[in-house]
Design an enzyme around this catalytic site. Structure first.
Site, PDB file in Angstrom:
ATOM      1  N   SER A 137       0.844  -1.204   0.000  1.00 26.29           N
ATOM      2  CA  SER A 137       0.000   0.000   0.000  1.00 26.29           C
ATOM      3  C   SER A 137       0.872   1.244   0.000  1.00 26.29           C
ATOM      4  O   SER A 137       1.998   1.225   0.505  1.00 26.29           O
ATOM      5  CB  SER A 137      -0.869   0.024   1.263  1.00 26.29           C
ATOM      6  OG  SER A 137      -1.486   1.294   1.405  1.00 26.29           O
ATOM      7  N   TYR A 150      -1.474  -0.556  10.184  1.00 26.24           N
ATOM      8  CA  TYR A 150      -1.693  -0.949   8.782  1.00 26.24           C
ATOM      9  C   TYR A 150      -0.421  -0.675   7.967  1.00 26.24           C
ATOM     10  O   TYR A 150       0.049  -1.521   7.205  1.00 26.24           O
ATOM     11  CB  TYR A 150      -2.882  -0.173   8.203  1.00 26.24           C
ATOM     12  CG  TYR A 150      -3.187  -0.471   6.756  1.00 26.24           C
ATOM     13  CD1 TYR A 150      -3.764  -1.678   6.380  1.00 26.24           C
ATOM     14  CD2 TYR A 150      -2.897   0.462   5.755  1.00 26.24           C
ATOM     15  CE1 TYR A 150      -4.045  -1.953   5.045  1.00 26.24           C
ATOM     16  CE2 TYR A 150      -3.181   0.199   4.420  1.00 26.24           C
ATOM     17  CZ  TYR A 150      -3.758  -1.008   4.072  1.00 26.24           C
ATOM     18  OH  TYR A 150      -4.024  -1.281   2.744  1.00 26.24           O
TER      19      TYR A 150
HETATM   20  N1  LIG Z   1      -8.564  -0.399  -1.891  1.00 27.17           N
HETATM   21  C1  LIG Z   1      -7.523   0.345  -1.553  1.00 27.17           C
HETATM   22  O1  LIG Z   1      -7.617   1.579  -1.463  1.00 27.17           O
HETATM   23  C2  LIG Z   1      -6.188  -0.295  -1.293  1.00 27.17           C
HETATM   24  C3  LIG Z   1      -5.049   0.510  -1.294  1.00 27.17           C
HETATM   25  C4  LIG Z   1      -3.815  -0.049  -1.037  1.00 27.17           C
HETATM   26  C5  LIG Z   1      -3.698  -1.394  -0.798  1.00 27.17           C
HETATM   27  N2  LIG Z   1      -4.814  -2.179  -0.797  1.00 27.17           N
HETATM   28  C6  LIG Z   1      -4.654  -3.600  -0.515  1.00 27.17           C
HETATM   29  O2  LIG Z   1      -5.184  -4.345  -1.575  1.00 27.17           O
HETATM   30  C7  LIG Z   1      -5.573  -5.633  -1.095  1.00 27.17           C
HETATM   31  C8  LIG Z   1      -6.961  -5.938  -1.632  1.00 27.17           C
HETATM   32  O3  LIG Z   1      -7.867  -4.998  -1.106  1.00 27.17           O
HETATM   33  P1  LIG Z   1      -9.164  -4.488  -1.876  1.00 27.17           P
HETATM   34  O4  LIG Z   1      -9.113  -3.021  -1.888  1.00 27.17           O
HETATM   35  O5  LIG Z   1      -9.351  -5.229  -3.121  1.00 27.17           O
HETATM   36  O6  LIG Z   1     -10.293  -4.842  -0.787  1.00 27.17           O
HETATM   37  P2  LIG Z   1     -11.383  -5.995  -0.713  1.00 27.17           P
HETATM   38  O7  LIG Z   1     -12.314  -5.875  -1.867  1.00 27.17           O
HETATM   39  O8  LIG Z   1     -11.925  -5.927   0.659  1.00 27.17           O
HETATM   40  O9  LIG Z   1     -10.524  -7.309  -0.911  1.00 27.17           O
HETATM   41  C9  LIG Z   1      -9.757  -7.859   0.127  1.00 27.17           C
HETATM   42  C10 LIG Z   1      -9.772  -9.339  -0.061  1.00 27.17           C
HETATM   43  O10 LIG Z   1      -9.008  -9.956   0.986  1.00 27.17           O
HETATM   44  C11 LIG Z   1      -9.828 -10.937   1.586  1.00 27.17           C
HETATM   45  N3  LIG Z   1      -9.466 -11.212   2.965  1.00 27.17           N
HETATM   46  C12 LIG Z   1      -9.460 -10.347   4.003  1.00 27.17           C
HETATM   47  N4  LIG Z   1      -9.117 -11.001   5.118  1.00 27.17           N
HETATM   48  C13 LIG Z   1      -8.908 -12.290   4.767  1.00 27.17           C
HETATM   49  C14 LIG Z   1      -8.540 -13.446   5.469  1.00 27.17           C
HETATM   50  N5  LIG Z   1      -8.345 -13.436   6.788  1.00 27.17           N
HETATM   51  N6  LIG Z   1      -8.413 -14.610   4.792  1.00 27.17           N
HETATM   52  C15 LIG Z   1      -8.637 -14.656   3.459  1.00 27.17           C
HETATM   53  N7  LIG Z   1      -8.995 -13.592   2.734  1.00 27.17           N
HETATM   54  C16 LIG Z   1      -9.128 -12.423   3.391  1.00 27.17           C
HETATM   55  C17 LIG Z   1     -11.221 -10.354   1.497  1.00 27.17           C
HETATM   56  O11 LIG Z   1     -12.202 -11.308   1.793  1.00 27.17           O
HETATM   57  P3  LIG Z   1     -13.656 -10.820   2.304  1.00 27.17           P
HETATM   58  O12 LIG Z   1     -14.388 -10.453   1.064  1.00 27.17           O
HETATM   59  O13 LIG Z   1     -14.184 -12.016   3.013  1.00 27.17           O
HETATM   60  O14 LIG Z   1     -13.436  -9.633   3.227  1.00 27.17           O
HETATM   61  C18 LIG Z   1     -11.205  -9.888   0.066  1.00 27.17           C
HETATM   62  O15 LIG Z   1     -11.339 -10.947  -0.833  1.00 27.17           O
HETATM   63  C19 LIG Z   1      -5.484  -5.562   0.434  1.00 27.17           C
HETATM   64  O16 LIG Z   1      -4.313  -6.201   0.860  1.00 27.17           O
HETATM   65  C20 LIG Z   1      -5.401  -4.076   0.709  1.00 27.17           C
HETATM   66  O17 LIG Z   1      -4.701  -3.793   1.902  1.00 27.17           O
HETATM   67  C21 LIG Z   1      -6.060  -1.661  -1.051  1.00 27.17           C
END
Ligand SMILES: NC(=O)c1ccc[n+]([C@@H]2O[C@H](COP(=O)([O-])OP(=O)(O)OC[C@H]3O[C@@H](n4cnc5c(N)ncnc54)[C@H](OP(=O)(O)O)[C@@H]3O)[C@@H](O)[C@H]2O)c1
Length: 251
Positions: A137, A150
Site C-alpha cells: 500500500s 496498517y
Molecule cells: N482499496 C484500496 O484503497 C487499497 C489501497 C492499497 C492497498 N490495498 C490492498 O489491496 C488488497 C486488496 O484490497 P481491496 O481493496 O481489493 O479490498 P477488498 O475488496 O476488501 O478485498 C480484500 C480481499 O481480501 C480478503 N481477505 C481479508 N481477510 C482475509 C482473510 N483473513 N483470509 C482470506 N482472505 C481475506 C477479502 O475477503 P472478504 O471479502 O471475506 O473480506 C477480500 O477478498 C489488500 O491487501 C489491501 O490492503 C487496497
C-alpha cells in the site's frame, strides 16, 4: 500469444476488489487461476463468475491451521504454480492511543503473518522461474494518522519482497510488490473499515484531494500492473515495487 498462456496462478483474497480484478486479467491473459477467500459463499460465487478456468479455495489467512492446509487444497487442482499473488488484506485504522491488541493482531495476522506463511506453504509448489507479487500500500511510504499498524504491516511486505527475492535467486523466483494508493473497492465501506458513513465520506473526500489526478484508482489499473509482474515482460525485475497511486506519493 497471450502473456500468461500456460501459467497457473493463485490469488489470495481473490473474491473481491483488486484480487478479483486480477483474476479476470490473468484469465484474459490465458492463465488458469485459483482464488482464495475466507467466505465460502463469496469464493464460490466469484469462481463461478470467473468461469471454467477459475477455481475457488476457502482459506482464512488469519489462521495458521488453515494456512498449513493450503498447499494440499491447491494440489487437488494443480501440482504446480507459476504465479502467487498475495493480496488478501484488511484495512483497519485507529490512533495509537485507541489501538487495541485485538485490532493490532488482526491487521498483522492477516496482512503480514498470513502473507508470510502462505508463501512458505506454497513455495514447494512454485516452479523455478515463478513470480510472487505482494500487494502492499501507499501507506508503506506516507505518514497518515490512524495508519500506524496498517502501514507497518504493508512496510513489512515491502522488505519481504527484497529479502525473499535474495533467498530465491537460485530458483529464479522473482518477488515484487505493488503499492496502490486509494482504489475504489469494497474495502472502502463503513463495514470493512469500521467507520461511520459520515467518517467514510469525509475520509474519501480528504483522500481524493491528496491524489493529483483527482480520483481513486480502479481495481483493473492495479490488476494490469500485477499482471506485468506476473509475466515474463518483467523478467529482469526482482525485489522491486511499483507505486500505483495517481501521483499521490511522487507529485
Ligand atoms: N482499496 C484500496 O484503497 C487499497 C489501497 C492499497 C492497498 N490495498 C490492498 O489491496 C488488497 C486488496 O484490497 P481491496 O481493496 O481489493 O479490498 P477488498 O475488496 O476488501 O478485498 C480484500 C480481499 O481480501 C480478503 N481477505 C481479508 N481477510 C482475509 C482473510 N483473513 N483470509 C482470506 N482472505 C481475506 C477479502 O475477503 P472478504 O471479502 O471475506 O473480506 C477480500 O477478498 C489488500 O491487501 C489491501 O490492503 C487496497
Amino acid at each position: 500469444m497471450k502473456k500468461l498462456e500456460g501459467k497457473t496462478a493463485i490469488i489470495t483474497g481473490g473474491n473481491s476488489g483488486i484480487g478479483f480484478a486480477t483474476a479476470k486479467e490473468f484469465l484474459a491473459q490465458g492463465a488458469k487461476v485459483i482464488i482464495t477467500g475466507r467466505n465460502e459463499k463469496s469464493v464460490r460465487e466469484a469462481a463461478a463468475e470467473l468461469g471454467e478456468n477459475a477455481f475457488g479455495i476457502v482459506s482464512d489467512s488469519a489462521h495458521m491451521e488453515e494456512i498449513t492446509k493450503l498447499a494440499e487444497q491447491v494440489k487437488t487442482i494443480t501440482q504446480t504454480l507459476d504465479i502467487v499473488v498475495i493480496n488478501a488484506g484488511v484495512g483497519k485504522f485507529n490512533s495509537l492511543e485507541n489501538m487495541s491488541e485485538e485490532m493490532f493482531d488482526e491487521i498483522m495476522n492477516i496482512n503480514f503473518k498470513g502473507a508470510y506463511f502462505s508463501i512458505q506453504q506454497l513455495l514447494p509448489l512454485i516452479n523455478n522461474g515463478g513470480s510472487i507479487i505482494l500487494n502492499t500500500s501507499i501507506n508503506a511510504h506516507i505518514g497518515m494518522a490512524g495508519a500506524t499498524v496498517y502501514a507497518a504491516s504493508k512496510s513489512a511486505l515491502l522488505t519481504l519482497a527484497k529479502n525473499l527475492s535474495a533467498e530465491l535467486t537460485s530458483r529464479k523466483i522473482r518477488v515484487n510488490a505493488v503499492s496502490p494508493g486509494p482504489v475504489g473497492t469494497p474495502l472502502h465501506s463503513s463495514e470493512k473499515l469500521g467507520l461511520s458513513e459520515e467518517d467514510l465520506q469525509s475520509m474519501g473526500e480528504s483522500l481524493t484531494k491528496q491524489i493529483p489526478v483527482g480520483r481513486f484508482g480502479e481495481a483493473e489499473e492495479i490488476a494490469k500492473t500485477i499482471s506485468f509482474f506476473a509475466s515474463d515482460d518483467s523478467s529482469f525485475i526482482l525485489g522491486s515495487e511499483l507505486i500505483i497511486d495517481g501521483g499521490m506519493y511522487n507529485l
